[in-house]
Design an enzyme around this catalytic site. Structure first.
Site, mmCIF file in Angstrom:
data_model
loop_
_atom_site.group_PDB
_atom_site.id
_atom_site.type_symbol
_atom_site.label_atom_id
_atom_site.label_comp_id
_atom_site.label_asym_id
_atom_site.label_seq_id
_atom_site.Cartn_x
_atom_site.Cartn_y
_atom_site.Cartn_z
ATOM 1 N N ILE A 118 0.842 -1.203 0.000
ATOM 2 C CA ILE A 118 0.000 0.000 0.000
ATOM 3 C C ILE A 118 0.874 1.250 0.000
ATOM 4 C CG2 ILE A 118 -1.751 1.287 1.303
ATOM 5 C CD1 ILE A 118 -2.797 -1.465 2.301
ATOM 6 N N LEU A 164 12.504 -2.941 5.351
ATOM 7 C CA LEU A 164 12.676 -3.864 4.215
ATOM 8 C C LEU A 164 12.636 -5.315 4.696
ATOM 9 C CD1 LEU A 164 15.380 -1.967 2.091
ATOM 10 C CD2 LEU A 164 12.889 -1.865 1.896
ATOM 11 N N THR A 165 11.522 -5.675 5.305
ATOM 12 C CA THR A 165 11.273 -7.080 5.662
ATOM 13 C C THR A 165 10.981 -7.834 4.365
ATOM 14 O OG1 THR A 165 8.866 -6.838 5.813
ATOM 15 C CG2 THR A 165 10.148 -6.283 7.806
ATOM 16 N N ALA A 218 3.797 -2.350 9.131
ATOM 17 C CA ALA A 218 3.164 -3.394 9.944
ATOM 18 C C ALA A 218 3.581 -4.755 9.417
ATOM 19 C CB ALA A 218 1.635 -3.283 9.876
ATOM 20 N N THR A 232 6.150 -5.367 16.193
ATOM 21 C CA THR A 232 6.105 -4.298 15.179
ATOM 22 C C THR A 232 4.820 -3.478 15.290
ATOM 23 O OG1 THR A 232 7.594 -5.262 13.562
ATOM 24 C CG2 THR A 232 5.844 -3.884 12.679
ATOM 25 N N THR A 245 -7.160 -1.319 9.962
ATOM 26 C CA THR A 245 -7.893 -2.277 9.136
ATOM 27 C C THR A 245 -9.286 -2.555 9.692
ATOM 28 O OG1 THR A 245 -7.935 -4.649 8.584
ATOM 29 C CG2 THR A 245 -6.596 -4.046 10.440
ATOM 30 N N ASP A 246 -10.209 -2.910 8.794
ATOM 31 C CA ASP A 246 -11.557 -3.302 9.244
ATOM 32 C C ASP A 246 -11.530 -4.598 10.058
ATOM 33 O OD1 ASP A 246 -10.965 -5.068 7.172
ATOM 34 O OD2 ASP A 246 -12.902 -4.872 6.157
ATOM 35 N N GLU A 247 -10.410 -5.338 9.975
ATOM 36 C CA GLU A 247 -10.362 -6.626 10.682
ATOM 37 C C GLU A 247 -10.409 -6.457 12.191
ATOM 38 O OE1 GLU A 247 -7.718 -9.605 9.089
ATOM 39 O OE2 GLU A 247 -7.649 -8.602 7.148
ATOM 40 N N TYR A 263 -3.099 -11.115 14.091
ATOM 41 C CA TYR A 263 -2.863 -9.888 13.298
ATOM 42 C C TYR A 263 -3.846 -8.799 13.706
ATOM 43 C CZ TYR A 263 -3.532 -6.634 9.393
ATOM 44 O OH TYR A 263 -3.706 -5.495 8.629
ATOM 45 N N SER A 299 -3.351 -7.395 17.108
ATOM 46 C CA SER A 299 -2.217 -6.461 17.224
ATOM 47 C C SER A 299 -2.588 -5.104 16.627
ATOM 48 C CB SER A 299 -0.956 -7.031 16.563
ATOM 49 O OG SER A 299 -1.091 -7.065 15.152
ATOM 50 N N LYS A 300 -3.334 -5.091 15.529
ATOM 51 C CA LYS A 300 -3.743 -3.802 14.934
ATOM 52 C C LYS A 300 -4.731 -3.085 15.864
ATOM 53 C CE LYS A 300 -2.874 -2.338 11.335
ATOM 54 N NZ LYS A 300 -1.741 -1.461 10.889
ATOM 55 N N ASN A 313 -7.362 -4.566 0.420
ATOM 56 C CA ASN A 313 -6.819 -3.858 -0.742
ATOM 57 C C ASN A 313 -6.371 -4.847 -1.803
ATOM 58 O OD1 ASN A 313 -5.278 -0.756 0.152
ATOM 59 N ND2 ASN A 313 -6.804 -1.823 1.374
ATOM 60 N N ASN A 340 -14.601 -15.282 -1.966
ATOM 61 C CA ASN A 340 -13.253 -15.635 -2.443
ATOM 62 C C ASN A 340 -13.307 -16.511 -3.688
ATOM 63 O OD1 ASN A 340 -12.116 -14.224 -0.357
ATOM 64 N ND2 ASN A 340 -11.688 -16.020 0.914
HETATM 65 N N1 LIG Z 1 -3.299 -5.063 2.616
HETATM 66 C C1 LIG Z 1 -4.534 -4.793 3.034
HETATM 67 O O1 LIG Z 1 -5.513 -5.283 2.473
HETATM 68 C C2 LIG Z 1 -4.750 -3.835 4.194
HETATM 69 C C3 LIG Z 1 -6.050 -3.432 4.500
HETATM 70 C C4 LIG Z 1 -6.247 -2.507 5.541
HETATM 71 C C5 LIG Z 1 -5.164 -2.023 6.239
HETATM 72 N N2 LIG Z 1 -3.906 -2.454 5.937
HETATM 73 C C6 LIG Z 1 -2.769 -1.879 6.692
HETATM 74 O O2 LIG Z 1 -2.034 -1.087 5.772
HETATM 75 C C7 LIG Z 1 -0.652 -1.077 6.123
HETATM 76 C C8 LIG Z 1 0.182 -1.501 4.933
HETATM 77 O O3 LIG Z 1 -0.225 -2.814 4.525
HETATM 78 P P1 LIG Z 1 0.445 -3.554 3.294
HETATM 79 O O4 LIG Z 1 -0.546 -4.505 2.752
HETATM 80 O O5 LIG Z 1 1.093 -2.574 2.405
HETATM 81 O O6 LIG Z 1 1.590 -4.378 4.051
HETATM 82 P P2 LIG Z 1 2.921 -5.009 3.488
HETATM 83 O O7 LIG Z 1 3.173 -6.206 4.351
HETATM 84 O O8 LIG Z 1 2.875 -5.172 2.015
HETATM 85 O O9 LIG Z 1 4.023 -3.883 3.785
HETATM 86 C C9 LIG Z 1 4.441 -3.575 5.077
HETATM 87 C C10 LIG Z 1 5.669 -2.696 4.987
HETATM 88 O O10 LIG Z 1 6.092 -2.385 6.323
HETATM 89 C C11 LIG Z 1 7.493 -2.631 6.454
HETATM 90 N N3 LIG Z 1 7.758 -3.019 7.837
HETATM 91 C C12 LIG Z 1 7.356 -4.141 8.472
HETATM 92 N N4 LIG Z 1 7.817 -4.160 9.731
HETATM 93 C C13 LIG Z 1 8.520 -3.006 9.898
HETATM 94 C C14 LIG Z 1 9.240 -2.437 10.990
HETATM 95 N N5 LIG Z 1 9.315 -3.078 12.156
HETATM 96 N N6 LIG Z 1 9.822 -1.245 10.807
HETATM 97 C C15 LIG Z 1 9.753 -0.588 9.616
HETATM 98 N N7 LIG Z 1 9.100 -1.091 8.541
HETATM 99 C C16 LIG Z 1 8.493 -2.285 8.693
HETATM 100 C C17 LIG Z 1 7.786 -3.732 5.459
HETATM 101 O O11 LIG Z 1 9.169 -3.780 5.094
HETATM 102 C C18 LIG Z 1 6.863 -3.354 4.303
HETATM 103 O O12 LIG Z 1 7.505 -2.439 3.447
HETATM 104 C C19 LIG Z 1 -0.532 -2.001 7.332
HETATM 105 O O13 LIG Z 1 -0.544 -1.226 8.488
HETATM 106 C C20 LIG Z 1 -1.784 -2.868 7.259
HETATM 107 O O14 LIG Z 1 -2.163 -3.333 8.530
HETATM 108 C C21 LIG Z 1 -3.672 -3.345 4.933
#
Ligand SMILES: NC(=O)c1ccc[n+]([C@@H]2O[C@H](COP(=O)([O-])OP(=O)(O)OC[C@H]3O[C@@H](n4cnc5c(N)ncnc54)[C@H](O)[C@@H]3O)[C@@H](O)[C@H]2O)c1
Length: 328
Positions: free
Chosen positions: A14, A40-41, A89, A106, A135-137, A161, A164-165, A191, A260
């Protein structure tokens, strides 16, 4: 004078789309510099945003962990941020079921670290703002007959997950209630779009279909998610950051509830692959049945609406993106 804003986790799915579509707009470039902090995990890929880092001087990348108190403190001192948007996250429910610890470290402790440093800056600059991408979760699960989640729906997370959120959201709330720090939370549905890690549902289905491999569907495939195109989510995040009211939560949804199994079938059809590739596998533990979002507050207060239609537009763009990476 230009403001400097901290963006965390923007080498991930995102966040990298946020860099491309929001931060590089001329109107935003003229007002803001951005520092991007990402550990950069496995989910963060610098190549996702390297073209933007190369092309734009107002973007600075720092490799580092939001849990690292010394590094985060030094960054806040150095840049004197006027705001923070926390995307960082651990985000995969299946991984949280296998190993919840890193999710608490994290998502909860990392967020607390950012909040504490933000508080120092807020005390010097009352215009400081903090946005938590949630997140809606956190609301738990719905049955078919239930109304969609509103911002008033009690928090009731089911997976490590989402727990934690939700914990991070509560800490954000506490910083608003206790210290009056201007915190805004967005809670978005699932997303989809380019640059998502391939272990997530939609890219996984596309990757398997392109390779003529089985598409694993949890349980009966009847679980429902409300899909939102990533650019729509990011518009909502930016509007909430710039226009949202301190202490408020804004739900963001895609108005695209789909089972799904139906999503997997649409992907197969788009790629001209047979439904015999579908393979039902043991259900995820504690699998939430349905998510649905009422986003009327974001419509009214932020003037936000999802714009990308799922089958007609967003899914096709997403499939074409991954096809360009993976098709042989
Ligand atoms: N993907 C979805 O459908 C969705 C929906 C609602 C909310 N979200 C929230 O949106 C945010 C982004 O989600 P995403 O899907 O892009 O996740 P993702 O897993 O693709 O990316 C997470 C990013 O965070 C970085 N990261 C992880 N741990 C870290 C740390 N300790 N320090 C610094 N960087 C760290 C990772 O390197 C990565 O670049 C999250 O907070 C997630 O909870 C995601």
């Amino acid at each position: 004078m230009k403001q400097t804003v901290l963006l965390t986790g923007c080498a991930g799915f995102i966040g990298s789309n946020f860099i491309k579509t929001i931060t590089c707009r001329d109107s935003i470039k003229a007002q803001y510099d951005f520092v991007i902090l990402d550990a950069l995990t496995y989910a963060g890929r610098l190549e996702n945003i390297q073209p933007e880092l190369d092309a734009h001087k107002h973007l600075t990348f720092v490799k580092g962990d939001i849990r690292d108190t010394k590094l985060v403190h030094e960054l806040f001192q150095k840049y004197n941020f006027s705001g923070v948007l926390n995307f960082a996250a651990e985000s995969h429910v299946d991984r949280s079921i296998e190993n919840p610890n890193i999710f608490v470290e994290t998502n909860v402790l990392g967020t607390l670290n950012l909040l504490k440093e933000s508080l120092n800056l807020f005390e010097e600059n009352p215009a400081f703002k903090y946005l938590q991408v949630s997140t809606d979760e956190v609301y738990g699960t719905l049955q078919m007959e239930d109304p969609a989640f509103t911002e008033e729906t009690p928090i009731s997370p089911n997976s490590p997950y989402s727990a934690s959120k939700a914990s991070a959201d509560l800490m954000c709330r506490a910083f608003f209630e206790t210290y009056k720090m201007p915190v805004v939370i967005t809670r978005c549905s699932n997303n989809y779009g380019p640059y998502q890690v391939e272990e997530k549902f939609i890219p996984l289905m596309i990757k398997r279909a392109l390779a003529n491999e089985k598409l694993p569907i949890y349980g009966t495939g009847m679980n429902i998610r409300d899909w939102i195109y990533v650019d729509d989510h990011n518009e909502g995040v930016w509007l909430a950051f710039t226009k949202g009211k301190a202490g408020e939560v804004y739900n963001l949804g895609g108005n695209s509830e789909r089972q799904n199994l139906d999503v997997a079938k649409i992907i197969l059809k788009h790629l001209g692959k047979p439904e015999s590739l579908l393979s039902f596998v043991t259900d995820r533990k504690g699998h939430d049945f349905r998510y649905a979002i009422n986003y009327s507050k974001a419509q009214k207060e932020l003037g936000w609406n999802p714009t990308v239609r799922f089958e007609e537009e967003g899914l096709g763009k997403t499939i074409e993106h991954f096809k360009s990476l993976w098709a042989k």
